[in-house]
Design an enzyme around this catalytic site. Structure first.
Site, short mmCIF file in Angstrom:
data_model
loop_
_atom_site.label_atom_id
_atom_site.label_comp_id
_atom_site.label_asym_id
_atom_site.label_seq_id
_atom_site.Cartn_x
_atom_site.Cartn_y
_atom_site.Cartn_z
N CYS A 102 6.27 -20.16 -36.74
CA CYS A 102 6.74 -18.95 -37.40
C CYS A 102 7.66 -18.18 -36.45
O CYS A 102 7.20 -17.50 -35.53
CB CYS A 102 5.57 -18.06 -37.81
N CYS A 154 7.24 -14.37 -36.58
CA CYS A 154 6.01 -13.90 -35.94
C CYS A 154 6.09 -13.97 -34.42
O CYS A 154 5.65 -13.05 -33.72
CB CYS A 154 4.82 -14.74 -36.40
N ASP A 155 6.64 -15.06 -33.89
CA ASP A 155 6.51 -15.36 -32.46
C ASP A 155 7.81 -15.38 -31.68
O ASP A 155 7.79 -15.52 -30.45
CB ASP A 155 5.82 -16.71 -32.28
#
Length: 315
Positions: A137, A140-141
């Site tokens: 992701c 997300c990261d």
């Protein structure tokens, strides 16, 4: 302790575009609707940094788009539960049973909109480096890799869009794919013109190396047959998806790819059970087609519920 049984008009499995659209329509028809989501509300698209092909929006983030849709569905009474995981479904017969860790839901109709998950990196080191350099992701990261060297694996739109997004963090970015590009020309052009990006096509990742965290990847040039090591701090994997249909394999016919067999009316082989969105076998999978599936499934589910009340549940 015996689980509490709760009746619902419709249980929707999955809170992505198809599931939330179905919840919106079903809620507007004054139906008692429960949406169960084992992952994040919004599905895979919630991680998209910028969506430019959804009608009515020049550009919108996945989080914003799906957040708005969630609010719409909830405003019409749909209940969304993302914390009570499904353990079993019994779809044949009436009512249908959806058992979670805490409850057993009796539903007159079920809409399966469980979507898909990203395919894992098929290397033995994947588990060792998961979350320690291997990610799925970018939204997300990606921020974890400010001024770091990032690799992206894949050649479709998801991979190239991820690479374009991650370039704002990366000091250097590699895109690695075992064959040629499958992404659209606009996304390709953007990446090719990025001075940070280096593209390796016809290239396979053979292994991951590092002490504790990912430090480098070994890649094979399929044309020359040469191996080389690329120092990287993180790799984001976009190599396709796997349908979330494990729950239904004993209940419903699935295609060889693992998707639910259902027509454009979203009806499955079981009366009262519908399949909507990416989990359904179909040629085109876009946000707009997922929304269309959710709409059709909810409207036809309501018609099915009327037939049940009339004592004539004809499929």
């Amino acid at each position: 302790m015996e689980k509490k049984r709760i009746h619902k008009d419709i249980v929707i499995i999955g809170a992505g575009m198809a599931g939330l659209t179905a919840a919106l329509y079903a809620g507007r028809m004054n139906l008692d609707v429960l949406v169960l989501e084992n992952g994040i509300v919004g599905g895979q698209i919630a991680n998209a940094a910028g969506i430019e092909n959804y009608p009515g929006f020049a550009k919108v983030s996945g989080k914003e788009l799906m957040g708005t849709l969630q609010q719409q569905a909830e405003s019409f009474g749909a209940v969304i539960d993302e914390f009570d995981s499904i353990v079993k479904v019994t779809l044949k017969g009436q009512p249908k049973l959806v058992e979670t860790e805490e409850h057993i839901y009796e539903a007159d109709a079920v809409i399966i909109a469980s979507g898909m998950n990203r395919r894992k990196l098929p290397l033995p080191e994947e588990k060792r480096f998961a979350g320690k350099g291997v990610h799925y992701c970018e939204l997300c990261d990606g921020h974890m890799y400010q001024d770091k060297v990032i690799a992206v694996m894949g050649g479709g739109n998801a991979a190239v869009d991820a690479a374009n997004f991650l370039s704002k963090y990366a000091s250097k970015l590699y895109l690695i794919h075992r064959s040629d590009f499958r992404a659209d020309e606009v996304s390709q052009k953007r990446l090719k013109e990025n001075p940070k990006a280096e593209i390796f096509l016809q290239t396979e990742i053979k292994s991951l190396q590092g002490e504790g965290r990912l430090e480098s990847i070994e890649v094979l040039d399929k044309v020359s047959g040469k191996l080389r090591s690329l120092p990287v701090d993180g790799i984001f994997v976009n190599i396709g998806v796997v349908p979330n249909t494990e729950l239904y394999k004993e209940e419903l016919p699935l295609t060889p790819a693992g998707r639910v067999e259902a027509g454009e009316d979203c009806r499955t082989a079981i009366p009262g059970v519908f399949a909507a969105g990416d989990v359904r076998e179909k040629e085109i999978r876009q946000l707009t087609t997922a929304a269309a599936d959710g709409t059709a499934a909810a409207l036809l589910a309501e018609k099915y519920l009327v037939k049940i009340k009339e004592g004539n549940p004809v499929w």
